[in-house]
Scaffold this motif. Structure first.
Motif, mmCIF file in Angstrom:
data_model
loop_
_atom_site.group_PDB
_atom_site.id
_atom_site.type_symbol
_atom_site.label_atom_id
_atom_site.label_comp_id
_atom_site.label_asym_id
_atom_site.label_seq_id
_atom_site.Cartn_x
_atom_site.Cartn_y
_atom_site.Cartn_z
ATOM 1 N N LEU A 1 63.552 -0.618 2.651
ATOM 2 C CA LEU A 1 62.860 0.587 2.209
ATOM 3 C C LEU A 1 63.791 1.780 2.313
ATOM 4 C CD1 LEU A 1 59.398 0.059 3.930
ATOM 5 C CD2 LEU A 1 59.912 -0.143 1.514
ATOM 6 N N MET A 2 63.811 2.590 1.264
ATOM 7 C CA MET A 2 64.613 3.804 1.258
ATOM 8 C C MET A 2 63.714 4.997 1.574
ATOM 9 S SD MET A 2 67.071 2.908 -1.998
ATOM 10 C CE MET A 2 65.818 2.075 -2.970
ATOM 11 N N ALA A 3 64.254 6.183 1.470
ATOM 12 C CA ALA A 3 63.548 7.388 1.894
ATOM 13 C C ALA A 3 62.351 7.700 0.999
ATOM 14 C CB ALA A 3 64.516 8.572 1.907
ATOM 15 N N GLY A 4 61.447 8.506 1.526
ATOM 16 C CA GLY A 4 60.263 8.926 0.784
ATOM 17 C C GLY A 4 60.116 10.442 0.793
ATOM 18 N N HIS B 1 55.015 3.578 0.446
ATOM 19 C CA HIS B 1 55.228 4.872 1.097
ATOM 20 C C HIS B 1 54.695 4.857 2.524
ATOM 21 C CE1 HIS B 1 55.972 9.221 1.123
ATOM 22 N NE2 HIS B 1 54.877 9.290 1.860
ATOM 23 N N ASN B 2 53.466 4.428 2.698
ATOM 24 C CA ASN B 2 52.901 4.397 4.045
ATOM 25 C C ASN B 2 53.620 3.400 4.939
ATOM 26 O OD1 ASN B 2 51.018 6.357 3.457
ATOM 27 N ND2 ASN B 2 49.425 4.900 2.900
ATOM 28 N N THR B 3 54.083 2.308 4.360
ATOM 29 C CA THR B 3 54.831 1.327 5.144
ATOM 30 C C THR B 3 56.117 1.933 5.687
ATOM 31 O OG1 THR B 3 53.890 -0.529 3.913
ATOM 32 C CG2 THR B 3 55.957 -0.935 5.069
ATOM 33 N N SER B 4 56.707 2.865 4.947
ATOM 34 C CA SER B 4 57.914 3.520 5.446
ATOM 35 C C SER B 4 57.630 4.309 6.722
ATOM 36 C CB SER B 4 58.513 4.438 4.369
ATOM 37 O OG SER B 4 57.716 5.588 4.167
ATOM 38 N N TYR B 5 56.435 4.895 6.830
ATOM 39 C CA TYR B 5 56.070 5.582 8.067
ATOM 40 C C TYR B 5 56.045 4.598 9.233
ATOM 41 C CZ TYR B 5 54.175 9.346 5.027
ATOM 42 O OH TYR B 5 54.004 10.336 4.108
ATOM 43 N N TRP B 6 55.420 3.443 9.013
ATOM 44 C CA TRP B 6 55.243 2.460 10.087
ATOM 45 C C TRP B 6 56.552 1.801 10.480
ATOM 46 C CZ3 TRP B 6 51.120 0.439 6.298
ATOM 47 C CH2 TRP B 6 50.002 1.286 6.328
ATOM 48 N N ASN C 1 63.653 12.407 10.057
ATOM 49 C CA ASN C 1 64.955 11.914 9.600
ATOM 50 C C ASN C 1 65.654 11.050 10.645
ATOM 51 O OD1 ASN C 1 65.859 13.750 11.475
ATOM 52 N ND2 ASN C 1 67.070 14.982 10.048
ATOM 53 N N THR C 2 64.895 10.451 11.542
ATOM 54 C CA THR C 2 65.291 9.571 12.648
ATOM 55 C C THR C 2 65.782 10.346 13.871
ATOM 56 O OG1 THR C 2 67.617 9.159 12.040
ATOM 57 C CG2 THR C 2 65.951 7.738 11.016
ATOM 58 N N ASP C 3 66.308 11.560 13.682
ATOM 59 C CA ASP C 3 66.765 12.369 14.810
ATOM 60 C C ASP C 3 65.737 13.432 15.208
ATOM 61 O OD1 ASP C 3 69.256 11.071 14.950
ATOM 62 O OD2 ASP C 3 70.066 12.372 13.383
ATOM 63 N N THR C 4 65.049 13.981 14.216
ATOM 64 C CA THR C 4 64.088 15.055 14.467
ATOM 65 C C THR C 4 62.805 14.816 13.683
ATOM 66 O OG1 THR C 4 64.863 16.445 12.639
ATOM 67 C CG2 THR C 4 65.944 16.736 14.787
ATOM 68 N N MET D 1 54.097 2.015 18.797
ATOM 69 C CA MET D 1 52.771 2.465 18.351
ATOM 70 C C MET D 1 52.504 2.160 16.889
ATOM 71 S SD MET D 1 51.875 6.077 20.207
ATOM 72 C CE MET D 1 53.378 6.898 19.687
ATOM 73 N N THR D 2 53.521 2.304 16.051
ATOM 74 C CA THR D 2 53.310 2.125 14.615
ATOM 75 C C THR D 2 53.490 0.674 14.175
ATOM 76 O OG1 THR D 2 55.620 2.773 14.210
ATOM 77 C CG2 THR D 2 53.935 4.497 14.040
ATOM 78 N N SER D 3 54.528 0.018 14.662
ATOM 79 C CA SER D 3 54.816 -1.326 14.158
ATOM 80 C C SER D 3 53.816 -2.364 14.642
ATOM 81 C CB SER D 3 56.241 -1.748 14.538
ATOM 82 O OG SER D 3 56.414 -1.748 15.942
ATOM 83 N N ILE D 4 53.238 -2.179 15.818
ATOM 84 C CA ILE D 4 52.291 -3.168 16.319
ATOM 85 C C ILE D 4 51.036 -3.227 15.454
ATOM 86 C CG2 ILE D 4 50.931 -1.719 17.881
ATOM 87 C CD1 ILE D 4 52.322 -5.184 18.763
#
Length: 398
Positions: A20-23, A267-272, A288-291, A329-332
């Protein structure tokens, strides 16, 4: 949002993980009326729409470096009510995205819409734009409940909206449902699900009603004018949901989301999965992985700041522990579960070992399962105690 302590679902064998790339998330805050359960930022000040579209496009330009050149795969127009925009508004936003981010890698471009906005003419207009996915908030097919919720549409309009989108050529349609609504019965919930299945849409999201403080429905609850459904009913409604949609061929890929084969929300999968995304508009979040950043939740303040070449936002710098806990929290919640190999690579041996040690009691009693020697997933039994499992897996600094 659902409370996982009183939910259960079927975990399917994990499928291949797609790259998955950015959204990009675009918040459209305008609503004709406000639903009594909604706590998302919205406004009825439609007279500010032209100024807002200008400010939105300017923010997109100002933040063109945020995604660090990562190709954009998904674009999501959420709200509010994005279907309150006209064709020229959409074209202006798309032209800006194309100019500063590029759209050649886009695979999924979603519009959230109210069913009553999706007339035959409006659906046909949308097909002339880059949209290839429609997500509509139906919530229920019970007309009296729709009136209580202050929804603008009725059941017939919802059914017709799906037909109009199909006629316009859309082959990726998602609908939202809410269960546990005031006066909910097993019979009414079954009718809602049967009607949803009969529409043969590609994706169904179903959420248990939550009473968020500050909403009108919360006030009605506090005034004892409506009653919250009991936990036993909530569990039963959820069981009916997963059994009905499972029998109809829908895959349960996230605790609240079901899809036809391979038609999950990218798109929602990218959040998870912790994929970077840019959020523009008032109250929109970015990562952006840092902030993590979030814009001011005020249309007027947002527009004024952008017009003066400024942004009003807050920012959180994410340390290793915070990122680990968010991953848990998200992946589970998903069918793919917690990727143990990634835990070690991203967060180190210590947190990987902590995760394994804390998961072991839940594996022994069957609340968690491991697939492919790598993915830690909730079992159907485990969903009942998932809050406790998540709490155990999360790392708390002593």
């Amino acid at each position: 949002t659902t409370q996982s302590t009183n939910r259960k679902y079927r975990i399917f064998a994990p499928q291949p993980i797609y790259r998955l790339m950015a959204g990009i998330y675009i918040h459209i805050p305008f609503c004709k009326t406000r639903c009594i359960y909604c706590d998302f930022y919205s406004t009825t000040r439609s007279e500010l729409k032209s100024r807002y579209i200008y400010a939105l496009c300017k923010e997109l330009q100002m933040r063109k470096e945020y995604l660090r050149g990562e190709p954009v795969e998904t674009i999501y127009f959420g709200g509010g009510t994005p279907s309150q925009l006209a064709e020229e508004d959409f074209r202006e936003v798309f032209e800006t995205i194309r100019k500063y981010y590029g759209m050649e890698h886009c695979r999924e471009i979603t519009l959230e819409a109210n069913p009553d906005d999706l007339t035959e003419a409006y659906a046909a207009m949308l097909q002339n734009l880059p949209f290839n996915r429609i997500s509509m908030g139906i919530q229920t097919f019970d007309d009296s409940t729709l009136k209580l919720l202050n929804r603008r549409h009725n059941a017939a309009q919802a059914v017709n909206a799906v037909k109009h989108c199909r006629h316009a050529g859309f082959n990726n349609i998602s609908i939202d449902l809410i269960y546990g609504l005031p006066g909910e019965t097993d019979e009414r919930w079954i009718r809602d699900l049967q009607q949803a299945v009969s529409l043969n849409v590609e994706h169904i999201s179903a959420y248990h009603l939550t009473y968020e403080e500050g909403t009108r429905i919360y006030e009605l609850l506090q005034a004892h004018r409506i009653r919250e459904v009991d936990e036993e009913s909530s569990v039963r409604f959820f069981s009916t949901l997963i059994d009905t949609l499972g029998s109809a061929g829908y895959e349960h890929y996230e605790i609240s989301n079901f899809c036809r084969s391979d038609m999950y929300s990218r798109h929602n999968t990218s959040y998870w999965k912790g994929i970077p995304y840019l959020g523009c508009g008032p109250s929109a979040h970015s990562f952006n992985t840092d902030t993590r950043e979030w814009n001011v939740a005020s249309l007027e303040k947002y527009i004024h700041a952008i017009e003066n070449n400024q942004r009003l936002f807050e920012q959180e710098h994410l340390d290793r522990t915070t990122c680990y806990n968010e991953c848990i929290m998200t992946s589970i919640r998903t069918r793919w579960g917690v990727p143990l190999n990634d835990i070690e690579q991203k967060f180190g041996k210590e947190l990987w070992q902590y995760c394994i040690d804390m998961a072991r009691p839940h594996l022994d009693c069957g609340n968690l399962e491991i697939y492919d020697n790598n993915r830690l997933c909730l079992s159907r039994k485990g969903i009942f105690v998932s809050d406790g499992i998540i709490s155990d897996l999360m790392f708390v600094e002593s």
